[in-house]
Design an enzyme around this catalytic site. Sequence first.
Site, PDB file in Angstrom:
ATOM      1  CG  ASP A  13      -1.810  -1.264   1.208  1.00 13.45           C
ATOM      2  OD1 ASP A  13      -2.251  -1.678   0.129  1.00 13.45           O
ATOM      3  OD2 ASP A  13      -1.989  -1.854   2.286  1.00 13.45           O
ATOM      4  CE  LYS A  16       2.452  -2.787  -4.373  1.00 16.20           C
ATOM      5  NZ  LYS A  16       2.191  -2.421  -2.965  1.00 16.20           N
ATOM      6  N   GLY A  40      -4.527  -4.513  -3.504  1.00 17.48           N
ATOM      7  CA  GLY A  40      -5.557  -3.483  -3.661  1.00 17.48           C
ATOM      8  C   GLY A  40      -4.871  -2.200  -4.053  1.00 17.48           C
ATOM      9  CG  HIS A  41      -2.757  -1.908  -7.021  1.00 13.75           C
ATOM     10  ND1 HIS A  41      -1.689  -1.951  -6.166  1.00 13.75           N
ATOM     11  CD2 HIS A  41      -2.726  -3.064  -7.719  1.00 13.75           C
ATOM     12  CE1 HIS A  41      -1.025  -3.087  -6.361  1.00 13.75           C
ATOM     13  NE2 HIS A  41      -1.646  -3.775  -7.294  1.00 13.75           N
ATOM     14  CD  GLN A 223       0.621  -9.297  -2.622  1.00  9.31           C
ATOM     15  OE1 GLN A 223       1.227  -9.961  -3.428  1.00  9.31           O
ATOM     16  NE2 GLN A 223      -0.624  -8.934  -2.836  1.00  9.31           N
TER      17      GLN A 223
END
Length: 427
Positions: A13, A16, A40-41, A223
């Site tokens: 987080d 990225k 989760g982006h 990650q």
Amino acid sequence: MPAIVLVGAQWGDEGKGKATDLLGSRIDYVVKFNGGNNAGHTVVVGGEKYALHLLPSGILTPGVTPVIANGVVVDLGVLFEELDALEARGVDTSKLVVSSNAHLIPRYNKVIDQVSERFLGQRKIGTTGRGIGPTYADKMNRIGIRVQDIFDESILRQKVEAALELKNQLLVKTYNRRAIEVDEVVEDLLQYAERLRPMVADTSLLLSKALDADEVVLCEAGQATLLDVDHGTYPYVTSSNAISAGACTGAGIPPTSIDRVIAILKAFTTRVGEGPFPTELHDEVGDTLREIGHEFGTTTGRPRRVGWLDVVIGRYAARVNGVTDFVVTKLDNLDTFDEIPVCVAYEVDGKRFDEMPENQTDFHHAKPVYEMLPGWKQDITGCRTFEDLPENAQKYILFVEEQIGARISAIGVGPGRDEIIQRHELV
Ligand code: GDP
Ligand code: IMO
Ligand code: MG
């Protein structure tokens, strides 16, 4: 043109997704090489917010070919849900290519992920419950189901039968759950076969040809360094290789094809799930930082644990990833603090550590040694050059750069696509 790898420097987080999006217009392929829909982006484009889990963030850039490579674990239900949601918002997803060697997440692995966490109780990992760990375990155990298997029903059935022989023992005898039927798993996977077929290819070959043709290939890690199964804070990690080297095995490209490694370092630290975190804040300063940074998980909605920047981790990330360029994100989230502590070393039972302790127990007991930097106390979201930044913000960046031993090439000053200061070209 050589390949570029983009990784997270901390526990995920870091931003990225935004960084990939920033490079978007200059890249031809964006490759997801590890993880699955545990990622989760959040990417903000033109004031619109997109949350991506399984798809690489580059899918938002017109003209880029997004690739889900062999190292990824794919939940087909999630894949098509995400594609449909993007199409409904006018994003063209037709160029997506999926490796025939990528592993699928069958529904029993989601169940096993969730029940095994409950079974562990106090010792739980705090996984996302998406079936990631059990699916990578099956891959290593050679009982995994791959994308190519769903194009041959009889092979698929044999493989599911073999896996369920083991899984049902575990579910029924250890976890006291009902057994899962072969038919329900096979049907669940087969329903996607025809829609998936045209997207499937040998992505290692595709990328090799692209590199030969001088096209720009960006491999985007899910990650981050400290969640890497080999180099992270084991066992509180994910089950894949999230460091730069993971791009080689996870995408089928050779180490010699990579000449740039970009690491994303958030100006403070967050962690989701369990595990050691030396600079974690348990007080109201932590709550403030969480609120300012909107640090709530994109995947599970969990409040993220927050703490100050830790440059011991930054140094470690620089080393194990071979970082050529850092992107520091969310510097704007520090705008209001009078003083900003930066962890430069640890103290464990009276002994100083300037590098990550090799022993897990030492890391669990590590007390941060802070250097205090003065805050800048002004809004930096409008800054677009390094010189625009207030003096103390410049000093903060130069201090971090010196501590981590690699150049900081870009600085995020807001969530939007253009809220960035670029110091050196990234592509
Ligand atoms: P990822 O998993 O590494 O892609 O990161 P996430 O998307 O989970 O979390 C990063 C969050 O920070 C997202 O909500 C981004 O929109 C936001 N973000 C990224 N860069 C910046 C920045 O420079 N400033 C601010 N304020 N937000 C940012
Ligand atoms: P992005 O790509 C932050 C964490 C989980 C848990 C551990 C193992 O958005 O940075 P898993 O479900 O992977 O077996 O869970 O890893 N984790 C993440 N934390 N960001 C992520 O992805 C994460 N993906 C997994 O919270 O502690
Ligand atoms: Mg994330």
